[in-house]
Enzyme design. Structure first.
Site, PDB file in Angstrom:
ATOM      1  N   LYS A   1      -1.377   5.432   8.164  1.00 26.36           N
ATOM      2  CA  LYS A   1      -0.562   5.769   7.056  1.00 26.36           C
ATOM      3  C   LYS A   1      -1.204   6.169   5.901  1.00 26.36           C
ATOM      4  CE  LYS A   1       1.228   2.676   5.017  1.00 26.36           C
ATOM      5  NZ  LYS A   1       0.857   1.868   3.562  1.00 26.36           N
TER       6      LYS A   1
ATOM      7  N   LYS B   1      -5.818   2.744  -3.708  1.00 19.97           N
ATOM      8  CA  LYS B   1      -5.619   1.854  -2.461  1.00 19.97           C
ATOM      9  C   LYS B   1      -5.655   3.213  -1.239  1.00 19.97           C
ATOM     10  CE  LYS B   1      -5.360  -1.173   0.452  1.00 19.97           C
ATOM     11  NZ  LYS B   1      -4.376  -2.247   0.777  1.00 19.97           N
TER      12      LYS B   1
ATOM     13  N   SER C   1       0.996  -1.235   0.077  1.00 20.50           N
ATOM     14  CA  SER C   1      -0.015  -0.057  -0.145  1.00 20.50           C
ATOM     15  C   SER C   1       0.928   1.142  -0.034  1.00 20.50           C
ATOM     16  CB  SER C   1      -0.805   0.026   1.310  1.00 20.50           C
ATOM     17  OG  SER C   1      -1.869  -1.271   1.149  1.00 20.50           O
TER      18      SER C   1
END
Length: 302
Positions: free
Chosen positions: A247, A178, A104
């Site tokens: 994140k 994503k 990711s």
């Protein structure tokens, strides 16, 4: 001019055997055996690779050995780790091969990684996955891909861990989708947690409340699956880390700021998940973010 793709992908390497990578690499190993090929596996902790080889018939390898594979698939925590591994593997890369990064990652990292790999004659796809460990074990992950269509067409049959593969645009687009997808997960999870905390303070039975919500317009994957299975049971199984979700939400916020867009909900939720990551623990399951809501309201969601 792009380097021609290798005609066959007889050797595959999988880099990163975490909670997602372990089962993903197992599907690649099974596919390789069926097609007469070989899957090499590498992890920063060599014992994980040896364990994988014993369980799934892959071959534990050094990074130097894995770098010469026809197809390299990486699944690491962040783009920073991918940069480190790519730099170490670079001297041994084989021209004509393809590197598929299922991390990711950050969209800004993708063009830089693509260009570095291109200088070694290697093609690149950013291809993060969604579906969690359940889909990884079942081989039904959704893969969102950024990069050239012809490269995806060549490697698509090798992605044995995938149930759905969608090209969403050029290099970096996979990472972008994503990040936004996971930001939406964060928003939905936090909003549902706040709603249930309100109901808990009112003395409402939360299991019954979810039964109603899940038959109504407020339902989502978080109310249908994550909260009943992980929060109300108090299990919080460590599958996808809270710090990693913070994140990813931050990456979505970065994109909004770079585009001079307005995303106040994502901005606020990013701050809340960063706080939860510090208070609850970055390594805890992402659903444990709701423990911060519990602390804020003096109620337990059970």
């Amino acid at each position: 001019m792009d380097t021609p793709l290798t005609e066959t992908f007889r050797t595959t390497a999988f880099l990163g055997l975490g909670a997602m990578g372990m089962p993903m690499a197992a599907h690649l190993a099974a596919h390789s055996r069926e097609s007469g090929g070989q899957t090499l596996v590498w992890n920063r902790t060599p014992g994980r690779a040896q364990e994988h080889a014993a369980q799934h018939g892959s071959v534990a390898a050094t990074l130097e050995q894995a770098a010469v594979a026809d197809l390299i698939v990486s699944c690491l925590p962040t783009s920073a780790e991918v940069d480190e591994v790519l730099a170490a593997a670079y001297p041994n890369l084989k021209s004509g091969s393809v590197w598929v990064d299922c991390t990711s990652g950050h969209p800004d990292a993708a063009p830089r990684q693509r260009d570095l790999l291109a200088s070694a004659g290697v093609r690149f796809l950013d291809a993060p996955v969604s579906g969690g460990t359940v889909a990884a074990k079942a081989g039904t992950l959704t893969v969102m891909v950024g990069g050239p269509a012809d490269v995806l067409e060549a490697v698509h049959p090798q992605l044995a861990f995938a149930g759905k593969v969608v090209r969403v645009g050029d290099t970096g687009a996979g990472f972008a989708v994503k990040a936004v997808n996971n930001a939406l997960l964060a928003v939905n999870l936090w909003a549902a947690g706040e709603g249930l905390a309100i109901l808990g303070l009112r003395g409402v039975e939360l299991g019954a409340a979810l039964e109603v919500i899940n038959a109504s317009s407020g339902r989502s994957n978080t109310t249908e699956n994550l909260i009943p299975q992980r929060v109300l049971t108090r299990e919080f199984p460590a599958t996808f880390g809270l710090g990693l979700l913070a994140k990813d939400a931050g990456i979505a916020l970065d994109m909004a700021e770079q585009a001079r867009g307005s995303a106040p909900v994502i901005a606020q939720v990013t701050g809340l998940y960063r706080a939860a990551s510090r208070v609850v623990g970055a390594q805890e399951d992402h659903t444990a973010a709701l423990k911060l809501i519990e602390q804020m309201n003096g109620v337990v969601l059970k």
